[in-house]
Design a protein around this motif. Structure first.
Motif, PDB file in Angstrom:
ATOM      1  N   PHE A  20       0.915  -1.373  -0.382  1.00 46.57           N
ATOM      2  CA  PHE A  20      -0.258  -0.035  -0.298  1.00 46.57           C
ATOM      3  C   PHE A  20       0.873   0.966  -0.090  1.00 46.57           C
ATOM      4  O   PHE A  20       0.536   2.147  -0.544  1.00 46.57           O
ATOM      5  N   VAL A  21       1.800   1.422   1.076  1.00 47.80           N
ATOM      6  CA  VAL A  21       3.134   2.339   0.849  1.00 47.80           C
ATOM      7  C   VAL A  21       3.178   2.403  -0.747  1.00 47.80           C
ATOM      8  O   VAL A  21       3.283   3.746  -0.892  1.00 47.80           O
ATOM      9  N   TYR A  22       3.444   1.846  -1.779  1.00 45.11           N
ATOM     10  CA  TYR A  22       4.284   2.367  -2.775  1.00 45.11           C
ATOM     11  C   TYR A  22       2.421   2.348  -4.135  1.00 45.11           C
ATOM     12  O   TYR A  22       3.117   2.919  -4.609  1.00 45.11           O
ATOM     13  N   SER A  23       1.433   1.359  -3.554  1.00 44.75           N
ATOM     14  CA  SER A  23       0.250   1.910  -4.451  1.00 44.75           C
ATOM     15  C   SER A  23      -0.343   2.643  -4.186  1.00 44.75           C
ATOM     16  O   SER A  23      -1.002   3.229  -5.450  1.00 44.75           O
ATOM     17  N   PHE A  24      -0.274   3.450  -2.862  1.00 44.82           N
ATOM     18  CA  PHE A  24      -1.153   4.318  -3.057  1.00 44.82           C
ATOM     19  C   PHE A  24      -1.080   5.283  -3.543  1.00 44.82           C
ATOM     20  O   PHE A  24      -2.067   6.447  -4.241  1.00 44.82           O
ATOM     21  N   PRO A  25       0.371   6.187  -3.373  1.00 48.21           N
ATOM     22  CA  PRO A  25       0.531   7.390  -4.651  1.00 48.21           C
ATOM     23  C   PRO A  25       0.871   7.145  -5.633  1.00 48.21           C
ATOM     24  O   PRO A  25       0.116   7.753  -6.691  1.00 48.21           O
ATOM     25  N   ARG A  26       0.481   5.624  -6.090  1.00 46.80           N
ATOM     26  CA  ARG A  26       0.554   5.481  -7.522  1.00 46.80           C
ATOM     27  C   ARG A  26      -1.274   5.884  -8.368  1.00 46.80           C
ATOM     28  O   ARG A  26      -1.438   6.326  -9.429  1.00 46.80           O
ATOM     29  N   PHE A  27      -1.742   5.041  -7.489  1.00 44.30           N
ATOM     30  CA  PHE A  27      -3.820   5.618  -8.012  1.00 44.30           C
ATOM     31  C   PHE A  27      -3.883   6.800  -7.571  1.00 44.30           C
ATOM     32  O   PHE A  27      -4.313   7.877  -8.558  1.00 44.30           O
ATOM     33  N   ASN A  28      -3.570   8.054  -6.814  1.00 43.73           N
ATOM     34  CA  ASN A  28      -3.095   9.235  -6.849  1.00 43.73           C
ATOM     35  C   ASN A  28      -2.994  10.039  -8.122  1.00 43.73           C
ATOM     36  O   ASN A  28      -3.611  10.715  -8.633  1.00 43.73           O
ATOM     37  N   ASP A  29      -2.072   9.661  -8.274  1.00 46.52           N
ATOM     38  CA  ASP A  29      -1.311   9.902  -9.509  1.00 46.52           C
ATOM     39  C   ASP A  29      -2.570   9.457 -10.718  1.00 46.52           C
ATOM     40  O   ASP A  29      -2.300  10.459 -11.450  1.00 46.52           O
ATOM     41  N   PHE A  30      -2.910   8.110 -10.465  1.00 41.18           N
ATOM     42  CA  PHE A  30      -3.010   7.746 -12.462  1.00 41.18           C
ATOM     43  C   PHE A  30      -4.862   8.725 -12.085  1.00 41.18           C
ATOM     44  O   PHE A  30      -5.432   8.916 -13.276  1.00 41.18           O
ATOM     45  N   TYR A  31      -5.582   9.141 -10.682  1.00 42.94           N
ATOM     46  CA  TYR A  31      -6.739   9.690 -11.040  1.00 42.94           C
ATOM     47  C   TYR A  31      -6.457  11.179 -11.452  1.00 42.94           C
ATOM     48  O   TYR A  31      -7.475  11.743 -12.448  1.00 42.94           O
TER      49      TYR A  31
END
Length: 231
Positions: A20-31
């Motif tokens: 989650f530490v790595y995927s959550f920031p990526r999800f925000n960037d994606f949005y």
């Protein structure tokens, strides 16, 4: 008594192990539309179109949920409090976090005698047992906050059926075992967009639509590149 930071670190490591530490920031960037990886020598001339259907879908879905929610709430005596804590704004951010990260967390607290609300980053909140989905069954919840580079850790915990809290700042306990008068439940609301097996952290729309969104962007990039090459 173990320092609160040590307990926070234990919960944060769960988030690291689950990615989650790595995927959550990526999800925000994606949005937000940042959906392509960094430019390399081999991809320097590759077009990078973004057709952000992921954001459009999330915005429509959260808007519909908010409209249904607010039309179904009977304000009555709560109207003044709803306005005072800016509950409509909180609901919007709360749902957006749930859609993007999989989990939205809303925290209520007292400031100068008045009730306030805030949205918490899912990575700034840890739980005694993150594999238990029901927040009411947690032994404690710890919130990390940062202000002027100073980190503060607030721990809510249960004792004799009531909620207490302690606060650690800069490695020192500055408040300890303070009773939150009359409170029998944690002052947090947690919502999972979709449930994740054996985890209090949920699954969001971005995680589910990321693969197809990448394919859409790639297909349009190939079409544009082909048009450029044949022009």
């Amino acid at each position: 008594m173990a320092y609160i930071f040590d307990e926070f670190l234990k919960g944060y490591r769960f988030c690291e192990q689950k990615g989650f530490v790595y995927s959550f920031p990526r999800f925000n960037d994606f949005y937000e539309g940042k959906q392509w990886k960094d430019i390399t020598d081999s991809t320097r001339y590759l077009p990078r179109p973004v057709f952000n259907i992921c954001k459009k879908y999330i915005d429509i879905k959260t808007s519909n949920i908010l409209n249904d929610l607010e039309s179904s709430v009977n304000m009555g005596d709560l109207k003044s409090l709803w306005s005072k804590v800016r509950q409509s704004d909180l609901n919007e951010d709360f749902l957006l976090d749930a859609a993007v990260f999989g989990t939205g967390i809303l925290h209520y607290y007292l400031s100068d005698g008045s009730i306030c609300g805030e949205i918490l980053d899912p990575l700034s909140v840890v739980f005694s047992d993150p594999e238990i989905k029901d927040i009411s069954k947690q032994e404690y919840v710890i919130i990390k906050s940062v202000k002027r580079d100073i980190k503060t850790y607030t721990k809510y915990f249960k004792r004799d059926g009531y909620i207490y809290f302690s606060v650690e700042r800069e490695g020192k306990i500055i408040k300890e075992n303070i009773l939150v008068t009359g409170l029998t439940k944690f002052p947090l609301v947690l919502f999972n967009w979709e449930r994740r097996k054996n985890s209090i952290y949920g699954i969001g729309e971005v995680e589910m639509c990321e693969p197809i969104q990448r394919q859409i962007n790639w297909l349009f990039a190939m079409n544009i590149l082909s048009a450029q090459d044949t022009a």
